[in-house]
Design a protein around this motif. Structure first.
Motif, PDB file in Angstrom:
ATOM      1  N   VAL A   8       9.602  17.176  47.227  1.00 27.52           N
ATOM      2  CA  VAL A   8      10.780  17.166  46.356  1.00 27.52           C
ATOM      3  C   VAL A   8      10.437  17.753  44.985  1.00 27.52           C
ATOM      4  CG1 VAL A   8      12.403  15.650  45.135  1.00 27.52           C
ATOM      5  CG2 VAL A   8      11.908  15.267  47.558  1.00 27.52           C
ATOM      6  N   ALA A   9       9.300  17.363  44.425  1.00 30.71           N
ATOM      7  CA  ALA A   9       8.893  17.863  43.106  1.00 30.71           C
ATOM      8  C   ALA A   9       8.702  19.377  43.126  1.00 30.71           C
ATOM      9  CB  ALA A   9       7.616  17.165  42.647  1.00 30.71           C
ATOM     10  N   LEU A  10       8.116  19.898  44.208  1.00 33.24           N
ATOM     11  CA  LEU A  10       7.939  21.343  44.325  1.00 33.24           C
ATOM     12  C   LEU A  10       9.287  22.048  44.496  1.00 33.24           C
ATOM     13  CD1 LEU A  10       4.747  21.473  46.569  1.00 33.24           C
ATOM     14  CD2 LEU A  10       4.921  22.116  44.153  1.00 33.24           C
ATOM     15  N   ALA A  11      10.179  21.457  45.294  1.00 33.07           N
ATOM     16  CA  ALA A  11      11.506  22.045  45.499  1.00 33.07           C
ATOM     17  C   ALA A  11      12.269  22.136  44.181  1.00 33.07           C
ATOM     18  CB  ALA A  11      12.288  21.240  46.526  1.00 33.07           C
ATOM     19  N   GLU A  12      12.095  21.143  43.315  1.00 32.98           N
ATOM     20  CA  GLU A  12      12.748  21.164  42.008  1.00 32.98           C
ATOM     21  C   GLU A  12      12.257  22.332  41.155  1.00 32.98           C
ATOM     22  OE1 GLU A  12      11.946  17.240  40.555  1.00 32.98           O
ATOM     23  OE2 GLU A  12      13.625  16.370  41.674  1.00 32.98           O
ATOM     24  N   ARG A  13      11.103  22.869  41.513  1.00 34.56           N
ATOM     25  CA  ARG A  13      10.528  24.018  40.796  1.00 34.56           C
ATOM     26  C   ARG A  13      10.686  25.311  41.595  1.00 34.56           C
ATOM     27  NH1 ARG A  13       8.448  19.493  39.185  1.00 34.56           N
ATOM     28  NH2 ARG A  13       7.759  19.257  37.044  1.00 34.56           N
ATOM     29  N   GLY A  14      11.528  25.260  42.625  1.00 38.31           N
ATOM     30  CA  GLY A  14      11.836  26.455  43.401  1.00 38.31           C
ATOM     31  C   GLY A  14      10.838  26.807  44.477  1.00 38.31           C
ATOM     32  N   VAL A  15       9.955  25.865  44.830  1.00 44.48           N
ATOM     33  CA  VAL A  15       8.937  26.114  45.850  1.00 44.48           C
ATOM     34  C   VAL A  15       9.234  25.230  47.057  1.00 44.48           C
ATOM     35  CG1 VAL A  15       6.481  26.010  46.401  1.00 44.48           C
ATOM     36  CG2 VAL A  15       7.209  26.699  44.114  1.00 44.48           C
ATOM     37  N   LEU A  16       9.414  25.862  48.204  1.00 45.01           N
ATOM     38  CA  LEU A  16       9.715  25.116  49.416  1.00 45.01           C
ATOM     39  C   LEU A  16       8.475  25.028  50.300  1.00 45.01           C
ATOM     40  CD1 LEU A  16      13.180  26.676  50.258  1.00 45.01           C
ATOM     41  CD2 LEU A  16      12.678  24.613  48.937  1.00 45.01           C
ATOM     42  N   VAL A  17       8.164  23.806  50.717  1.00 49.58           N
ATOM     43  CA  VAL A  17       7.083  23.562  51.670  1.00 49.58           C
ATOM     44  C   VAL A  17       7.642  22.670  52.765  1.00 49.58           C
ATOM     45  CG1 VAL A  17       5.248  23.794  49.930  1.00 49.58           C
ATOM     46  CG2 VAL A  17       6.193  21.519  50.433  1.00 49.58           C
ATOM     47  N   ARG A  18       6.978  22.662  53.901  1.00 48.45           N
ATOM     48  CA  ARG A  18       7.382  21.753  54.984  1.00 48.45           C
ATOM     49  C   ARG A  18       6.673  20.424  54.781  1.00 48.45           C
ATOM     50  NH1 ARG A  18       9.076  24.035  59.989  1.00 48.45           N
ATOM     51  NH2 ARG A  18       9.503  21.856  60.404  1.00 48.45           N
ATOM     52  N   TYR A  19       7.369  19.344  55.080  1.00 47.18           N
ATOM     53  CA  TYR A  19       6.819  17.992  54.966  1.00 47.18           C
ATOM     54  C   TYR A  19       6.879  17.337  56.331  1.00 47.18           C
ATOM     55  CZ  TYR A  19       7.150  12.950  54.275  1.00 47.18           C
ATOM     56  OH  TYR A  19       6.989  11.601  54.389  1.00 47.18           O
ATOM     57  N   TYR A  20       5.814  16.637  56.681  1.00 47.99           N
ATOM     58  CA  TYR A  20       5.750  15.993  57.984  1.00 47.99           C
ATOM     59  C   TYR A  20       5.533  14.497  57.828  1.00 47.99           C
ATOM     60  CZ  TYR A  20       5.292  20.669  59.759  1.00 47.99           C
ATOM     61  OH  TYR A  20       5.520  21.982  60.052  1.00 47.99           O
TER      62      TYR A  20
END
Length: 93
Positions: free
Chosen positions: A52-64
């Motif tokens: 979530v913190a990365l997404a708030e900075r425009g970076v998308l990662v997959r979470y498992y």
């Protein structure tokens, strides 16, 4: 085939860079990869919150949150500028 090899070689170089740089992050443990992504165990913090913190900075990662992959994120290898953006975001979270 030669045209594709140029792209493949660039991706392999960027994946290697990604592995090295992610290993420098105190809360990430990247696993060696031969795919177009790097799987990282998140240590000492919640991987879902990191996503979530990365997404708030425009970076998308997959979470498992699946058995065997608990508290892991998956980071795709791509363009050098994308890796740079990820590394800047990781320094802020």
């Amino acid at each position: 085939r030669a045209e594709i090899q140029v792209t493949l070689d660039a991706l392999i170089r960027e994946r290697a860079r990604l592995e090295r740089e992610l290993a420098r992050c105190a809360f990430l443990h990247p696993y060696p990869s031969r795919a177009n992504f790097v799987l990282c165990r998140v240590e000492g913090r919640d991987a879902g919150e990191l996503k979530v913190a990365l997404a708030e900075r425009g970076v998308l990662v997959r979470y498992y949150a699946k058995p065997g992959l608990e508290n892991c994120i998956r980071v795709s290898a791509g363009r050098p500028q994308d890796t740079d953006t990820l590394l800047r975001a990781l320094a802020l979270v």
